[in-house]
Design a protein around this motif. Structure first.
Motif, mmCIF file in Angstrom:
data_model
loop_
_atom_site.group_PDB
_atom_site.id
_atom_site.type_symbol
_atom_site.label_atom_id
_atom_site.label_comp_id
_atom_site.label_asym_id
_atom_site.label_seq_id
_atom_site.Cartn_x
_atom_site.Cartn_y
_atom_site.Cartn_z
ATOM 1 N N PHE A 35 -22.499 53.910 6.683
ATOM 2 C CA PHE A 35 -21.521 53.021 7.293
ATOM 3 C C PHE A 35 -20.274 53.795 7.723
ATOM 4 O O PHE A 35 -19.599 54.391 6.902
ATOM 5 C CB PHE A 35 -21.109 51.925 6.318
ATOM 6 C CG PHE A 35 -22.276 51.175 5.744
ATOM 7 C CD1 PHE A 35 -23.115 50.439 6.567
ATOM 8 C CD2 PHE A 35 -22.542 51.230 4.386
ATOM 9 C CE1 PHE A 35 -24.202 49.767 6.035
ATOM 10 C CE2 PHE A 35 -23.624 50.547 3.850
ATOM 11 C CZ PHE A 35 -24.454 49.814 4.686
ATOM 12 N N ARG A 36 -19.975 53.781 8.992
ATOM 13 C CA ARG A 36 -18.758 54.442 9.473
ATOM 14 C C ARG A 36 -17.554 53.510 9.394
ATOM 15 O O ARG A 36 -16.436 53.939 9.256
ATOM 16 C CB ARG A 36 -18.946 54.918 10.909
ATOM 17 C CG ARG A 36 -19.862 56.118 11.041
ATOM 18 C CD ARG A 36 -20.043 56.494 12.481
ATOM 19 N NE ARG A 36 -20.666 55.398 13.223
ATOM 20 C CZ ARG A 36 -20.505 55.177 14.524
ATOM 21 N NH1 ARG A 36 -19.728 55.969 15.233
ATOM 22 N NH2 ARG A 36 -21.122 54.182 15.122
ATOM 23 N N PHE A 37 -17.809 52.203 9.524
ATOM 24 C CA PHE A 37 -16.718 51.242 9.582
ATOM 25 C C PHE A 37 -16.953 50.119 8.580
ATOM 26 O O PHE A 37 -18.089 49.826 8.202
ATOM 27 C CB PHE A 37 -16.595 50.652 10.994
ATOM 28 C CG PHE A 37 -16.488 51.690 12.069
ATOM 29 C CD1 PHE A 37 -15.328 52.440 12.209
ATOM 30 C CD2 PHE A 37 -17.549 51.937 12.916
ATOM 31 C CE1 PHE A 37 -15.224 53.407 13.193
ATOM 32 C CE2 PHE A 37 -17.462 52.898 13.909
ATOM 33 C CZ PHE A 37 -16.302 53.636 14.038
ATOM 34 N N GLY A 38 -15.877 49.479 8.173
ATOM 35 C CA GLY A 38 -15.975 48.345 7.255
ATOM 36 C C GLY A 38 -16.827 47.222 7.813
ATOM 37 O O GLY A 38 -17.543 46.548 7.082
ATOM 38 N N LYS A 39 -16.793 47.052 9.140
ATOM 39 C CA LYS A 39 -17.589 45.999 9.786
ATOM 40 C C LYS A 39 -19.087 46.222 9.550
ATOM 41 O O LYS A 39 -19.837 45.287 9.280
ATOM 42 C CB LYS A 39 -17.285 45.963 11.281
ATOM 43 C CG LYS A 39 -18.016 44.883 12.059
ATOM 44 C CD LYS A 39 -17.530 44.868 13.503
ATOM 45 C CE LYS A 39 -18.232 43.784 14.305
ATOM 46 N NZ LYS A 39 -19.601 44.114 14.628
ATOM 47 N N GLU A 40 -19.527 47.483 9.633
ATOM 48 C CA GLU A 40 -20.938 47.797 9.410
ATOM 49 C C GLU A 40 -21.346 47.473 7.970
ATOM 50 O O GLU A 40 -22.418 46.936 7.724
ATOM 51 C CB GLU A 40 -21.209 49.270 9.700
ATOM 52 C CG GLU A 40 -21.101 49.626 11.167
ATOM 53 C CD GLU A 40 -21.258 51.114 11.394
ATOM 54 O OE1 GLU A 40 -21.050 51.887 10.447
ATOM 55 O OE2 GLU A 40 -21.591 51.496 12.524
ATOM 56 N N ALA A 41 -20.459 47.816 7.023
ATOM 57 C CA ALA A 41 -20.747 47.531 5.615
ATOM 58 C C ALA A 41 -20.807 46.028 5.390
ATOM 59 O O ALA A 41 -21.697 45.520 4.695
ATOM 60 C CB ALA A 41 -19.679 48.157 4.722
ATOM 61 N N ALA A 46 -23.898 41.121 4.372
ATOM 62 C CA ALA A 46 -24.196 39.756 4.821
ATOM 63 C C ALA A 46 -25.692 39.592 5.096
ATOM 64 O O ALA A 46 -26.299 38.582 4.723
ATOM 65 C CB ALA A 46 -23.382 39.418 6.065
ATOM 66 N N SER A 47 -26.304 40.593 5.735
ATOM 67 C CA SER A 47 -27.738 40.489 6.041
ATOM 68 C C SER A 47 -28.569 40.577 4.767
ATOM 69 O O SER A 47 -29.603 39.904 4.642
ATOM 70 C CB SER A 47 -28.168 41.574 7.035
ATOM 71 O OG SER A 47 -28.071 42.858 6.458
ATOM 72 N N THR A 48 -28.131 41.391 3.792
ATOM 73 C CA THR A 48 -28.836 41.476 2.509
ATOM 74 C C THR A 48 -28.771 40.138 1.782
ATOM 75 O O THR A 48 -29.768 39.666 1.218
ATOM 76 C CB THR A 48 -28.214 42.586 1.627
ATOM 77 O OG1 THR A 48 -28.269 43.819 2.334
ATOM 78 C CG2 THR A 48 -28.967 42.731 0.316
ATOM 79 N N THR A 54 -32.921 33.309 1.908
ATOM 80 C CA THR A 54 -33.591 32.625 3.014
ATOM 81 C C THR A 54 -35.090 32.860 2.956
ATOM 82 O O THR A 54 -35.547 33.990 2.778
ATOM 83 C CB THR A 54 -33.047 33.130 4.373
ATOM 84 O OG1 THR A 54 -31.630 32.956 4.389
ATOM 85 C CG2 THR A 54 -33.657 32.353 5.530
ATOM 86 N N ASP A 55 -35.862 31.798 3.126
ATOM 87 C CA ASP A 55 -37.310 31.901 3.182
ATOM 88 C C ASP A 55 -37.705 32.482 4.540
ATOM 89 O O ASP A 55 -37.288 31.967 5.580
ATOM 90 C CB ASP A 55 -37.938 30.513 2.993
ATOM 91 C CG ASP A 55 -39.439 30.558 3.112
ATOM 92 O OD1 ASP A 55 -40.087 31.126 2.217
ATOM 93 O OD2 ASP A 55 -39.963 30.031 4.113
ATOM 94 N N SER A 56 -38.493 33.532 4.533
ATOM 95 C CA SER A 56 -38.806 34.238 5.784
ATOM 96 C C SER A 56 -39.669 33.395 6.723
ATOM 97 O O SER A 56 -39.591 33.546 7.939
ATOM 98 C CB SER A 56 -39.507 35.564 5.485
ATOM 99 O OG SER A 56 -40.710 35.334 4.773
ATOM 100 N N LEU A 57 -40.481 32.499 6.193
ATOM 101 C CA LEU A 57 -41.345 31.677 7.044
ATOM 102 C C LEU A 57 -40.576 30.541 7.710
ATOM 103 O O LEU A 57 -40.695 30.311 8.907
ATOM 104 C CB LEU A 57 -42.508 31.107 6.215
ATOM 105 C CG LEU A 57 -43.470 30.187 6.955
ATOM 106 C CD1 LEU A 57 -44.191 30.940 8.064
ATOM 107 C CD2 LEU A 57 -44.476 29.568 5.994
ATOM 108 N N THR A 58 -39.762 29.832 6.933
ATOM 109 C CA THR A 58 -39.127 28.612 7.439
ATOM 110 C C THR A 58 -37.681 28.793 7.880
ATOM 111 O O THR A 58 -37.142 27.949 8.585
ATOM 112 C CB THR A 58 -39.125 27.530 6.346
ATOM 113 O OG1 THR A 58 -38.313 27.978 5.246
ATOM 114 C CG2 THR A 58 -40.534 27.236 5.856
#
Length: 197
Positions: A35-41, A46-48, A54-58
Motif C-alpha cells: 500500500f502506497r497510500f492510506g486510501k489503498e489500505a 473494506a474489501s476484506t 457477504t455470501d459469494s453466491l447471493t
C-alpha cells in the motif's frame, strides 16, 4: 502487514479487530509493502470486510453477518420499539438441482436473493433471515406482498418457477426473554407454511 484479532463467540471465531501496521515498523529490506497510500489500505480492509460478511453466491449477508446482526440487536432490545423477523425457504430446490443441475439451482437462489433485497425496506437487515427494526404489521405485509408480486413477475418470464415459504414473528416485549424466542416462533411458522404448501 495486516493483523486480524479473533474472539470466540460460542463455538465460532469472529474477527473483532483488524490492524494495519505502518510499513516502516515491520518491513525488512527485501520485503514489499503493498500500500502506497492510506486510501489503498482502506480499500483493502473494506474489501476484506465485505468478503467476510457477504455470501459469494447471493451477495446477501452470510452467516457471519446474520450472527453479527443478532449480537447487535440483542444488545439494544430494550431500545427497540418493534422488531419483526422473517425466515425463508425455497421450495423444490433439491428437485431442481437433481433434474436441471446445480447451476439452475444456484441461479434460482441468486434470483430469489435479488427479489428479496429489492422488496425489503432500506432499514432491513437482509440475509436469508430478514430483521425489520421498527416495523409494524403494515410495513411487513407490504414488503411481503411486494416480494410475492416480484416472484409472480419472475415466474411469468422464466421457465424454472420460483416458489418459497416464509414464516414471520414479532418480538414481544415483556414476554420474549431473548431473540431466540422470536427465532423459534418464526421458524415454527415457516415450517407450518411449508407443510401447508
Amino acid at each position: 502487514r495486516v493483523s486480524f484479532f479473533y474472539r470466540l463467540f460460542g463455538d465460532r471465531l469472529k474477527v473483532v479487530h483488524m490492524h494495519l501496521s505502518h510499513p516502516y515498523e515491520v518491513t525488512d529490506p527485501d520485503e514489499y509493502f503493498p500500500f502506497r497510500f492510506g486510501k489503498e489500505a482502506y480499500e483493502y480492509i473494506a474489501s476484506t470486510h465485505q468478503l467476510a460478511f457477504t455470501d459469494s453466491l447471493t451477495q446477501l449477508g452470510n452467516r457471519n453477518a446474520y450472527e453479527t446482526d443478532l449480537l447487535e440487536l440483542s444488545g439494544r432490545l430494550s431500545e427497540i420499539d418493534s422488531l419483526a423477523m422473517v425466515l425463508f425457504d425455497l421450495n423444490n430446490l433439491k428437485l431442481i438441482n437433481d433434474s436441471l443441475g446445480h447451476l439452475a439451482g444456484d441461479q434460482l437462489i441468486r434470483s430469489f436473493a435479488f427479489l428479496l433485497k429489492e422488496s425489503m425496506p432500506a432499514t432491513a437487515k437482509v440475509t436469508f433471515a430478514v430483521f425489520l427494526p421498527d416495523a409494524d404489521n403494515g410495513i411487513l405485509e407490504r414488503a411481503l406482498r411486494d416480494l410475492e408480486d416480484r416472484k409472480e413477475a419472475y415466474n411469468m418470464a422464466n421457465t424454472t418457477r420460483l416458489s418459497f415459504a416464509a414464516g414471520h414473528a414479532f418480538f414481544k416485549k415483556g414476554q420474549d426473554h431473548t431473540l431466540s424466542d422470536l427465532i423459534k416462533r418464526a421458524d415454527s411458522r415457516l415450517y407450518a407454511r411449508k407443510r401447508a404448501m
